[in-house]
Design an enzyme around this catalytic site. Sequence first.
Site, PDB file in Angstrom:
ATOM      1  N   ASP A   1     103.354 -43.096  88.447  1.00 49.61           N
ATOM      2  CA  ASP A   1     102.704 -44.251  89.096  1.00 49.61           C
ATOM      3  C   ASP A   1     103.438 -45.510  88.630  1.00 49.61           C
ATOM      4  O   ASP A   1     104.310 -45.438  87.769  1.00 49.61           O
ATOM      5  CB  ASP A   1     101.231 -44.321  88.689  1.00 49.61           C
ATOM      6  CG  ASP A   1     101.058 -44.441  87.185  1.00 49.61           C
ATOM      7  OD1 ASP A   1     100.915 -43.390  86.531  1.00 49.61           O
ATOM      8  OD2 ASP A   1     101.119 -45.559  86.656  1.00 49.61           O
TER       9      ASP A   1
ATOM     10  N   GLU B   1     101.837 -31.263  81.029  1.00 52.64           N
ATOM     11  CA  GLU B   1     103.108 -31.807  80.576  1.00 52.64           C
ATOM     12  C   GLU B   1     103.860 -30.829  79.663  1.00 52.64           C
ATOM     13  O   GLU B   1     105.031 -31.058  79.351  1.00 52.64           O
ATOM     14  CB  GLU B   1     102.876 -33.121  79.820  1.00 52.64           C
ATOM     15  CG  GLU B   1     102.292 -34.221  80.699  1.00 52.64           C
ATOM     16  CD  GLU B   1     101.858 -35.435  79.912  1.00 52.64           C
ATOM     17  OE1 GLU B   1     102.116 -36.557  80.366  1.00 52.64           O
ATOM     18  OE2 GLU B   1     101.244 -35.270  78.824  1.00 52.64           O
TER      19      GLU B   1
HETATM   20  N1  ADE Z   1     100.802 -42.470  81.908  1.00 52.66           N
HETATM   21  C1  ADE Z   1     101.069 -42.334  83.210  1.00 52.66           C
HETATM   22  N2  ADE Z   1     100.816 -43.481  83.880  1.00 52.66           N
HETATM   23  C2  ADE Z   1     100.383 -44.364  82.958  1.00 52.66           C
HETATM   24  C3  ADE Z   1      99.938 -45.707  83.032  1.00 52.66           C
HETATM   25  N3  ADE Z   1      99.913 -46.367  84.181  1.00 52.66           N
HETATM   26  N4  ADE Z   1      99.537 -46.304  81.877  1.00 52.66           N
HETATM   27  C4  ADE Z   1      99.564 -45.626  80.718  1.00 52.66           C
HETATM   28  N5  ADE Z   1      99.949 -44.361  80.596  1.00 52.66           N
HETATM   29  C5  ADE Z   1     100.366 -43.730  81.709  1.00 52.66           C
END
Ligand code: ADE
Length: 235
Positions: free
Chosen positions: A203, A18
């Site tokens: 996601d 990142e």
């Molecule tokens: N960072 C990326 N995806 C995430 C998720 N589903 N929950 C917490 N942090 C995240």
Amino acid sequence: MTKNNEKAIGIIAAMQIEIDGIKAQISDPETVTVSGIDFVSGHINGRYVVCAKCGVGKVFAALCAQTMCLGFDLECIINTGVAGGLADGLSVLDVVVADSVVQHDMDTSPLGDPVGLLSGINIVNIPVATRIARVLSECVEQVGVKCVLGTVATGDQFVATDEKRRYIKETFNAAACEMEGGAIGQVCYVNGVPFGIIRAISDGGDGEAVLDYPTFAAKAAENSVRAVLRFIDKF
Ligand code: ADE
């Protein structure tokens, strides 16, 4: 740490993927290590910056942000990285820029408080300075990525069930969930340092998240990095 007489833009991310793309642009970088975290400072296109990879979760994020506040004269801190998407219409690789941040796992409601209340500062949503949120959003659009402005929800949990996702989205009207922004926001708030959060979607924070995250995290992180590099030029 010796303070430079220029004000720095601080950049914090949880993971290497990142922030490496930002660190790589620093000319003549200098590194100071505190509590195992490397603070890499120098100039990007003439702008003084300090970058740090804090590690995952609120404690590391707070430790990093506080150390940065004490060690550098800061114009602002920007938290960049990836997140689970919660807002309707968000797709993987789109970006959420925070207009406020909450901590979804802060809960003293059994004592009569609103869920998410941050004891001591007595607010749930920590606001992001309008100018930072606006410039970040413009930068996202300028790099050709869809941007949604909204609340980012932080907690010490990888969100990966429909039930948890719905709870966070509905309780806090949140657009994205992640694990550091709220801690960085709280540290900045008590130190009087302006902050921003920019997160690209890796996601959906749902039952598919454990498969989507490893597939899309690196590509999503790149979108956030590109927008932050633009922000450094413009802010
Ligand atoms: N960072 C990326 N995806 C995430 C998720 N589903 N929950 C917490 N942090 C995240």
